[in-house]
Design a protein around this motif. Structure first.
Motif, PDB file in Angstrom:
ATOM      1  N   ARG A 329       0.858  -1.044  -0.098  1.00 19.95           N
ATOM      2  CA  ARG A 329      -0.055  -0.155  -0.004  1.00 19.95           C
ATOM      3  C   ARG A 329       0.848   1.272  -0.066  1.00 19.95           C
ATOM      4  O   ARG A 329       0.634   2.358  -0.505  1.00 19.95           O
ATOM      5  N   ALA A 330       1.837   1.230   0.863  1.00 23.13           N
ATOM      6  CA  ALA A 330       2.881   2.418   0.743  1.00 23.13           C
ATOM      7  C   ALA A 330       3.449   2.555  -0.594  1.00 23.13           C
ATOM      8  O   ALA A 330       3.800   3.579  -1.138  1.00 23.13           O
ATOM      9  N   VAL A 331       3.684   1.302  -1.327  1.00 21.76           N
ATOM     10  CA  VAL A 331       4.277   1.532  -2.581  1.00 21.76           C
ATOM     11  C   VAL A 331       3.245   2.335  -3.738  1.00 21.76           C
ATOM     12  O   VAL A 331       3.369   2.953  -4.397  1.00 21.76           O
ATOM     13  N   PHE A 332       1.998   1.797  -3.511  1.00 17.44           N
ATOM     14  CA  PHE A 332       0.882   2.444  -4.060  1.00 17.44           C
ATOM     15  C   PHE A 332       0.819   4.163  -3.964  1.00 17.44           C
ATOM     16  O   PHE A 332       0.823   4.727  -4.923  1.00 17.44           O
ATOM     17  N   PHE A 333       1.066   4.232  -2.846  1.00 23.86           N
ATOM     18  CA  PHE A 333       1.100   5.756  -2.414  1.00 23.86           C
ATOM     19  C   PHE A 333       2.262   6.456  -3.139  1.00 23.86           C
ATOM     20  O   PHE A 333       1.938   7.611  -3.938  1.00 23.86           O
ATOM     21  N   LEU A 334       3.198   5.748  -3.127  1.00 23.13           N
ATOM     22  CA  LEU A 334       4.678   6.617  -3.444  1.00 23.13           C
ATOM     23  C   LEU A 334       4.559   6.560  -5.302  1.00 23.13           C
ATOM     24  O   LEU A 334       5.066   7.476  -5.870  1.00 23.13           O
ATOM     25  N   GLU A 335       3.863   5.712  -5.850  1.00 23.84           N
ATOM     26  CA  GLU A 335       3.544   5.550  -7.113  1.00 23.84           C
ATOM     27  C   GLU A 335       2.450   6.326  -7.669  1.00 23.84           C
ATOM     28  O   GLU A 335       2.115   6.422  -8.862  1.00 23.84           O
ATOM     29  N   ARG A 336       1.889   7.034  -6.743  1.00 27.64           N
ATOM     30  CA  ARG A 336       0.657   7.799  -6.906  1.00 27.64           C
ATOM     31  C   ARG A 336      -0.624   7.397  -7.611  1.00 27.64           C
ATOM     32  O   ARG A 336      -0.956   7.541  -8.684  1.00 27.64           O
ATOM     33  N   LYS A 337      -0.996   6.219  -7.323  1.00 27.04           N
ATOM     34  CA  LYS A 337      -2.019   5.450  -7.470  1.00 27.04           C
ATOM     35  C   LYS A 337      -3.165   5.401  -6.416  1.00 27.04           C
ATOM     36  O   LYS A 337      -3.148   4.440  -5.628  1.00 27.04           O
ATOM     37  N   PRO A 338      -3.901   6.467  -6.368  1.00 24.87           N
ATOM     38  CA  PRO A 338      -4.770   6.706  -5.261  1.00 24.87           C
ATOM     39  C   PRO A 338      -5.830   5.465  -5.182  1.00 24.87           C
ATOM     40  O   PRO A 338      -6.264   5.122  -4.071  1.00 24.87           O
ATOM     41  N   ALA A 339      -6.473   5.010  -6.573  1.00 23.79           N
ATOM     42  CA  ALA A 339      -7.505   4.131  -6.503  1.00 23.79           C
ATOM     43  C   ALA A 339      -6.739   2.883  -5.937  1.00 23.79           C
ATOM     44  O   ALA A 339      -7.370   2.208  -5.055  1.00 23.79           O
ATOM     45  N   SER A 340      -5.460   2.350  -6.172  1.00 26.30           N
ATOM     46  CA  SER A 340      -5.068   1.075  -5.653  1.00 26.30           C
ATOM     47  C   SER A 340      -4.750   1.289  -4.297  1.00 26.30           C
ATOM     48  O   SER A 340      -5.082   0.358  -3.324  1.00 26.30           O
TER      49      SER A 340
END
Length: 444
Positions: A329-340
């Motif tokens: 989930r932290a990876v999604f945040f850093l990748e700017r994937k808000p939906a994921s």
């Protein structure tokens, strides 16, 4: 201190008398033992304040040779090291340790002294210590491979040339804290109860290595190679002082992981490192550093979880798999994937990604209670009025899509619309829970 001075210092120290005065009389000096009397030498070294020495001191000719070799300037790019391809024995190592100088201090690195932990240890890169008896030696901060910054710039051949050969060596109870052993050859080596805190074993060969009760707190086992003969019984992988071992890219193969107490690990060293504001070389992290750190932590936890599950250690596997989901989930945040990111957060809150199903029951009670309260309030405001029990019954049947309507309620009434909304919420939660548990149980 020059190498010649080191030889003279060693010779003088071994021959200098130890005196004490008692009742005004001088005690006789402890005599230098005969060369072949090993027991006498052990007593002699203890009296000299070097209890880790057990062998007779090497001859002056050998001292001169080793001193000349030690004076060679290492060249990583050309594969030049002081003792590369040189066969050394315990007596050689003892003399090299006794005459070793770095950081203005002579002698081996004393890991118990915090001020010495930055000292450069003995440089044995490329040396041959196969089958040597090195039990209990103070080898902290040993250079037996390339450091991380050197490793990144070196070729595979340059890394291989720097690797120390310790195949079948006896290193039980040795002090190897902070040692650099990247790519080292440790096949069948005995590391029973050895102190390896914060040692770097990156891509070292640990096939058949005996690591029972070894201390690997904060050590890097990234990329190491294990096999069915690797003994991990009662190994120590972490504590509060040195942190926890780094395990990303570790090749567990068929090593018996049931011998390890995995409950001792609160979080892998890879995860701890990912959360730190600075890189391992001291610079403030940029966005890519943060992303790479969390991706490595995800991989470390997932790989370990898979290895544990393959050996039937499901409870331990579930704990590391759950940590991997949260790190993802932290990876999604850093990748700017808000939906994921939000969907991952929703799955975590709902059922802990399938690893905490009790959360689903809590969510179920919260939804039922919330809608039951709404039915009770709206019923008394616009009718028909419901009792507290009736409100809960109506909420439960509506949640599961089996609602029934008391007399006097039409399709356009507020209670009907609210019941339809609850049915939709219930369907969403049920489908999500089933999908999450299916993924959890079948690891899809």
């Amino acid at each position: 201190m020059s190498e010649q001075d080191a030889i003279q210092s060693s010779t003088k120290r071994s021959r200098s008398p130890q005196t004490s005065k008692q009742n005004g009389l001088q005690a006789p000096a402890l005599q230098r033992p005969a060369h072949e009397d090993t027991e006498a030498w052990e007593t002699y070294w203890k009296a000299q304040g070097e209890p880790w020495r057990t062998e007779p001191e090497i001859e002056p000719e050998r001292q001169k040779y080793l001193a000349e070799r030690r004076s060679i300037t290492p060249d990583i790019w050309k594969g030049i090291y002081p003792f590369k391809d040189i066969k050394l024995n315990r007596a050689d190592i003892e003399w090299l340790l006794a005459t070793h100088e770095s950081g203005g201090v002579q002698g081996p690195v004393d890991w118990s002294d915090n001020s010495q932990r930055e000292r450069k240890g003995l440089d044995l890169r490329g040396a041959d210590l196969r089958q040597e008896h090195l039990h209990g030696l103070p080898l902290a901060c040993l250079l037996g491979g390339l450091k991380a910054n050197e490793w990144l710039q070196a070729s595979q051949e340059q890394r291989r040339m720097a690797a120390l050969h310790l195949e079948s060596a006896n290193l039980s109870f040795a002090n190897l804290q902070g040692a650099y052993l990247a790519s080292a050859y440790l096949e069948r080596a005995d590391l029973f109860s050895a102190h390896l805190e914060r040692a770097d074993f990156y891509e070292a060969n640990l096939e058949g290595t005996y690591l029972r009760k070894a201390h690997l707190e904060g050590a890097s086992l990234r990329g190491t190679f294990c096999n069915v003969a690797t003994n991990l019984s009662d190994v120590h992988l972490g504590n509060e002082e040195f942190g926890f071992a780094f395990l990303s890219y570790t090749h567990w193969s068929e090593a018996n992981l049931s011998l390890v107490n995995w409950a001792q690990i609160k979080e892998l060293g890879d995860e701890y490192e990912a959360k730190q504001p600075n890189t391992w070389y001291g610079q403030v992290k940029n966005k890519q550093d943060w992303l790479r750190g969390y991706q490595r932590a995800v991989q470390a936890n997932r790989q370990l979880a898979t290895a544990l599950q393959n050996q039937g250690l499901n409870e331990d596997a579930a704990r590391f798999a759950y940590r991997a989901q949260n790190l993802q989930r932290a990876v999604f945040f850093l990748e700017r994937k808000p939906a994921s990111y939000l969907f991952s957060l929703f799955l975590d809150l709902l059922a802990g990604h399938g690893y905490k199903p009790w959360r689903s029951f809590v969510a179920y009670l919260m939804v039922i209670t919330t809608f039951a309260t709404a039915y009770y309030v709206i019923g008394h405001a616009v009718g028909p009025a419901m009792s507290p029990l009736g409100s809960f019954v109506f909420s439960m049947t509506s949640f599961h899509g089996r609602g029934f309507f008391p007399g006097g309620i039409g399709l356009d009434d507020p209670l009907t619309a609210l019941a339809a909304l609850e049915a939709f919420v219930g369907l969403l939660l049920e489908v999500t829970l089933i999908a999450t548990l299916t993924q959890r149980l079948f690891r899809k």
